[in-house]
Design a protein around this motif. Structure first.
Motif, PDB file in Angstrom:
ATOM      1  N   MET A  23       0.782  -1.087   0.048  1.00  0.00           N
ATOM      2  CA  MET A  23      -0.101   0.091   0.028  1.00  0.00           C
ATOM      3  C   MET A  23       0.655   1.024   0.073  1.00  0.00           C
ATOM      4  SD  MET A  23      -3.219   0.035   2.582  1.00  0.00           S
ATOM      5  CE  MET A  23      -4.669   1.125   1.816  1.00  0.00           C
ATOM      6  N   PHE A  24       0.286   2.244  -0.599  1.00  0.00           N
ATOM      7  CA  PHE A  24       0.750   3.740  -0.791  1.00  0.00           C
ATOM      8  C   PHE A  24      -0.186   4.450   0.002  1.00  0.00           C
ATOM      9  CE2 PHE A  24       1.975   7.408  -3.684  1.00  0.00           C
ATOM     10  CZ  PHE A  24       2.756   7.995  -2.842  1.00  0.00           C
ATOM     11  N   ILE A  25       0.535   5.009   1.252  1.00  0.00           N
ATOM     12  CA  ILE A  25      -0.190   6.012   1.985  1.00  0.00           C
ATOM     13  C   ILE A  25       0.422   7.209   2.139  1.00  0.00           C
ATOM     14  CG2 ILE A  25      -1.011   6.145   4.470  1.00  0.00           C
ATOM     15  CD1 ILE A  25      -0.700   2.974   4.673  1.00  0.00           C
ATOM     16  N   SER A  26      -0.481   8.215   2.181  1.00  0.00           N
ATOM     17  CA  SER A  26       0.256   9.676   2.218  1.00  0.00           C
ATOM     18  C   SER A  26      -0.310  10.408   3.426  1.00  0.00           C
ATOM     19  CB  SER A  26       0.164  10.465   0.966  1.00  0.00           C
ATOM     20  OG  SER A  26      -1.460  10.875   0.721  1.00  0.00           O
ATOM     21  N   PHE A  27       0.357  11.309   4.125  1.00  0.00           N
ATOM     22  CA  PHE A  27      -0.297  12.332   5.025  1.00  0.00           C
ATOM     23  C   PHE A  27      -0.249  13.605   4.551  1.00  0.00           C
ATOM     24  CE2 PHE A  27       0.408   8.585   7.707  1.00  0.00           C
ATOM     25  CZ  PHE A  27      -0.556   8.680   8.610  1.00  0.00           C
TER      26      PHE A  27
ATOM     27  N   ASP B 170       5.751   3.300  12.399  1.00  0.00           N
ATOM     28  CA  ASP B 170       6.327   2.283  13.610  1.00  0.00           C
ATOM     29  C   ASP B 170       5.194   1.111  13.768  1.00  0.00           C
ATOM     30  OD1 ASP B 170       8.290   3.992  13.804  1.00  0.00           O
ATOM     31  OD2 ASP B 170       7.627   5.337  15.573  1.00  0.00           O
ATOM     32  N   ALA B 171       3.975   1.598  14.016  1.00  0.00           N
ATOM     33  CA  ALA B 171       2.780   0.685  14.107  1.00  0.00           C
ATOM     34  C   ALA B 171       2.820  -0.451  13.287  1.00  0.00           C
ATOM     35  CB  ALA B 171       1.509   1.338  14.287  1.00  0.00           C
ATOM     36  N   LEU B 172       3.039  -0.142  11.822  1.00  0.00           N
ATOM     37  CA  LEU B 172       2.867  -1.201  10.865  1.00  0.00           C
ATOM     38  C   LEU B 172       4.265  -1.919  10.880  1.00  0.00           C
ATOM     39  CD1 LEU B 172       1.531   1.029   7.878  1.00  0.00           C
ATOM     40  CD2 LEU B 172       0.138  -0.618   9.148  1.00  0.00           C
ATOM     41  N   ARG B 173       5.406  -1.304  11.187  1.00  0.00           N
ATOM     42  CA  ARG B 173       6.488  -2.458  11.352  1.00  0.00           C
ATOM     43  C   ARG B 173       6.517  -3.109  12.707  1.00  0.00           C
ATOM     44  NH1 ARG B 173       9.953   3.112  10.496  1.00  0.00           N
ATOM     45  NH2 ARG B 173      10.434   2.715   8.361  1.00  0.00           N
ATOM     46  N   ALA B 174       5.753  -2.623  13.695  1.00  0.00           N
ATOM     47  CA  ALA B 174       5.724  -3.569  14.763  1.00  0.00           C
ATOM     48  C   ALA B 174       4.849  -4.705  14.417  1.00  0.00           C
ATOM     49  CB  ALA B 174       4.986  -2.887  16.112  1.00  0.00           C
ATOM     50  N   GLU B 175       3.822  -4.654  13.262  1.00  0.00           N
ATOM     51  CA  GLU B 175       3.208  -5.649  12.825  1.00  0.00           C
ATOM     52  C   GLU B 175       3.780  -6.691  12.029  1.00  0.00           C
ATOM     53  OE1 GLU B 175      -0.285  -4.212  11.143  1.00  0.00           O
ATOM     54  OE2 GLU B 175      -1.201  -3.171  13.186  1.00  0.00           O
ATOM     55  N   GLY B 176       5.187  -6.264  11.805  1.00  0.00           N
ATOM     56  CA  GLY B 176       5.939  -7.061  10.989  1.00  0.00           C
ATOM     57  C   GLY B 176       5.889  -6.848   9.418  1.00  0.00           C
ATOM     58  N   ARG B 177       5.285  -5.435   8.995  1.00  0.00           N
ATOM     59  CA  ARG B 177       5.520  -5.122   7.808  1.00  0.00           C
ATOM     60  C   ARG B 177       6.608  -4.387   7.393  1.00  0.00           C
ATOM     61  NH1 ARG B 177      -0.035  -5.365   5.678  1.00  0.00           N
ATOM     62  NH2 ARG B 177      -1.399  -5.622   7.617  1.00  0.00           N
ATOM     63  N   HIS B 178       7.126  -4.451   6.246  1.00  0.00           N
ATOM     64  CA  HIS B 178       8.396  -3.458   5.653  1.00  0.00           C
ATOM     65  C   HIS B 178       7.916  -2.215   5.068  1.00  0.00           C
ATOM     66  CE1 HIS B 178      11.096  -6.928   6.081  1.00  0.00           C
ATOM     67  NE2 HIS B 178      10.219  -7.868   5.670  1.00  0.00           N
ATOM     68  N   VAL B 179       8.296  -1.332   5.864  1.00  0.00           N
ATOM     69  CA  VAL B 179       7.617   0.202   5.763  1.00  0.00           C
ATOM     70  C   VAL B 179       8.843   1.106   5.115  1.00  0.00           C
ATOM     71  CG1 VAL B 179       6.427   2.190   6.746  1.00  0.00           C
ATOM     72  CG2 VAL B 179       5.957  -0.321   7.307  1.00  0.00           C
ATOM     73  N   VAL B 180       8.631   1.982   4.128  1.00  0.00           N
ATOM     74  CA  VAL B 180       9.366   2.794   3.739  1.00  0.00           C
ATOM     75  C   VAL B 180       8.700   4.185   4.091  1.00  0.00           C
ATOM     76  CG1 VAL B 180      10.589   4.177   1.856  1.00  0.00           C
ATOM     77  CG2 VAL B 180      10.550   1.683   1.854  1.00  0.00           C
TER      78      VAL B 180
ATOM     79  N   LEU C 198       7.317  -0.129  -3.809  1.00  0.00           N
ATOM     80  CA  LEU C 198       6.102  -0.785  -3.945  1.00  0.00           C
ATOM     81  C   LEU C 198       6.438  -2.122  -4.747  1.00  0.00           C
ATOM     82  CD1 LEU C 198       3.748   2.007  -4.606  1.00  0.00           C
ATOM     83  CD2 LEU C 198       3.745   0.767  -2.669  1.00  0.00           C
ATOM     84  N   ALA C 199       7.531  -2.132  -5.639  1.00  0.00           N
ATOM     85  CA  ALA C 199       7.669  -3.101  -6.589  1.00  0.00           C
ATOM     86  C   ALA C 199       8.142  -4.325  -5.706  1.00  0.00           C
ATOM     87  CB  ALA C 199       8.534  -2.777  -7.527  1.00  0.00           C
ATOM     88  N   ALA C 200       8.888  -3.827  -4.595  1.00  0.00           N
ATOM     89  CA  ALA C 200       9.418  -4.937  -3.557  1.00  0.00           C
ATOM     90  C   ALA C 200       8.558  -5.536  -2.543  1.00  0.00           C
ATOM     91  CB  ALA C 200      10.595  -4.468  -3.209  1.00  0.00           C
ATOM     92  N   GLY C 201       7.379  -4.840  -2.764  1.00  0.00           N
ATOM     93  CA  GLY C 201       6.246  -5.358  -1.686  1.00  0.00           C
ATOM     94  C   GLY C 201       6.115  -4.574  -0.421  1.00  0.00           C
ATOM     95  N   ARG C 202       7.118  -3.460  -0.387  1.00  0.00           N
ATOM     96  CA  ARG C 202       6.890  -2.572   0.731  1.00  0.00           C
ATOM     97  C   ARG C 202       5.798  -1.766   0.923  1.00  0.00           C
ATOM     98  NH1 ARG C 202      11.762  -4.072   2.654  1.00  0.00           N
ATOM     99  NH2 ARG C 202      13.143  -4.371   0.906  1.00  0.00           N
ATOM    100  N   THR C 203       5.589  -1.441   2.088  1.00  0.00           N
ATOM    101  CA  THR C 203       4.482  -0.230   2.335  1.00  0.00           C
ATOM    102  C   THR C 203       5.180   1.086   2.321  1.00  0.00           C
ATOM    103  OG1 THR C 203       2.951  -1.821   3.819  1.00  0.00           O
ATOM    104  CG2 THR C 203       2.649   0.437   4.025  1.00  0.00           C
ATOM    105  N   VAL C 204       4.623   1.840   1.441  1.00  0.00           N
ATOM    106  CA  VAL C 204       5.192   3.458   1.473  1.00  0.00           C
ATOM    107  C   VAL C 204       4.232   4.282   2.261  1.00  0.00           C
ATOM    108  CG1 VAL C 204       5.867   5.373  -0.074  1.00  0.00           C
ATOM    109  CG2 VAL C 204       6.372   2.733  -0.720  1.00  0.00           C
ATOM    110  N   VAL C 205       4.716   5.028   3.264  1.00  0.00           N
ATOM    111  CA  VAL C 205       4.128   6.033   4.042  1.00  0.00           C
ATOM    112  C   VAL C 205       4.908   7.595   3.730  1.00  0.00           C
ATOM    113  CG1 VAL C 205       3.381   7.014   6.267  1.00  0.00           C
ATOM    114  CG2 VAL C 205       3.568   4.590   5.911  1.00  0.00           C
ATOM    115  N   SER C 206       4.186   8.489   2.984  1.00  0.00           N
ATOM    116  CA  SER C 206       4.880   9.630   2.772  1.00  0.00           C
ATOM    117  C   SER C 206       4.184  10.882   3.233  1.00  0.00           C
ATOM    118  CB  SER C 206       4.491   9.751   1.120  1.00  0.00           C
ATOM    119  OG  SER C 206       5.338  10.852   0.771  1.00  0.00           O
ATOM    120  N   ASP C 207       5.288  11.384   4.031  1.00  0.00           N
ATOM    121  CA  ASP C 207       4.691  12.727   4.571  1.00  0.00           C
ATOM    122  C   ASP C 207       4.505  13.700   3.444  1.00  0.00           C
ATOM    123  OD1 ASP C 207       4.596  15.214   6.150  1.00  0.00           O
ATOM    124  OD2 ASP C 207       6.382  14.708   7.001  1.00  0.00           O
ATOM    125  N   ARG C 208       3.279  13.935   2.978  1.00  0.00           N
ATOM    126  CA  ARG C 208       2.984  14.734   1.889  1.00  0.00           C
ATOM    127  C   ARG C 208       2.962  14.015   0.510  1.00  0.00           C
ATOM    128  NH1 ARG C 208       1.557  19.711   3.260  1.00  0.00           N
ATOM    129  NH2 ARG C 208       2.459  20.881   4.873  1.00  0.00           N
TER     130      ARG C 208
END
Ligand code: TYD
Length: 198
Positions: free
Chosen positions: A1-5, A22-32, A83-93
């Motif tokens: 998923m690609f999530i923006s704030f 932090d919360a998604l990482r604690a669930e075991g996801r790979h987050v950028v 995203l191609a590597a299956g990571r979750t992207v969280v972008s500040d803007r």
């Protein structure tokens, strides 16, 4: 998923982006966790041109081009590979900031913003959280924070109020993607609202 704030200056979105990552990482996801303007070495260089100096440093049109150039680099070098590597992207803007900030600076620029976006970016986040806060509270926080990255904050309360209205309008324009989050209270309370919405 690609999530923006998104949200006005001083709304607390950077804290919320970090807490969600932090919360998604604690669930075991790979987050950028990344940010705009910036998020890749080239885009971070463009960031300095955009956030330092006086409010009148660039024309609104030139600003649109610089933000779009930075976003294109961010997308190519950071977001798409993650995203191609299956990571979750969280972008500040992301692109909504250009729609609202450059659109609020001069309303008739929205057409240019949309055309540049379609030509060069063409990607939207899966979910966008707008941290909604009372503009005077946000402006007071910005002044307390200080620093040199205050080119937009220096444009004043009236500008922040126009931005807040712009973000609310955006949520109406993209109801499936954009969620307004009440940004009042402690950071943990706001983070719980974000998690519930996600
Ligand atoms: P940001 O680093 O998010 O600042 P803050 O943490 O203070 O919210 O963004 C820097 C400034 O750039 C901010 O005032 C918003 C502005 N901006 C735009 O005007 N257009 C854009 O497309 C983006 C991404 C940011």
């Amino acid at each position: 998923m690609f999530i923006s704030f998104e949200g006005i200056d001083g709304c607390g979105k950077s804290t919320q982006a970090r807490l969600l990552a932090d919360a998604l990482r604690a669930e075991g996801r790979h987050v950028v966790l990344t940010r705009e303007p910036g998020g890749s070495p080239g885009a971070e260089e463009i960031r300095r041109l955009l956030v330092e100096g006086t409010g009148e440093r660039w024309s609104p049109e030139t600003e649109c081009l610089l933000f779009t150039a930075a976003r294109r680099d961010h997308l190519e070098r950071t977001i798409r590979p993650a995203l191609a590597a299956g990571r979750t992207v969280v972008s500040d803007r992301f692109a909504d900031s250009t729609r609202v900030y450059q659109g609020a600076a001069r309303g008739d620029l929205r057409g240019i913003v949309d055309r540049l976006h379609a030509l060069m970016i063409g990607t939207e986040p899966d979910r966008t959280f707008v941290i909604d806060i009372d503009p005077p509270t946000a402006v007071a926080r910005g002044h307390a924070r200080g620093g040199i990255e205050n080119r937009y904050e220096s444009l004043g309360l009236g500008f922040q109020q126009a931005l807040a209205g712009g973000f609310r309008a955006l949520a109406r324009e993209y109801p499936a993607r954009v969620r307004m989050i009440d940004g009042s209270g402690a950071p943990e309370d706001v983070a719980a609202r974000v998690r519930a919405a996600l």
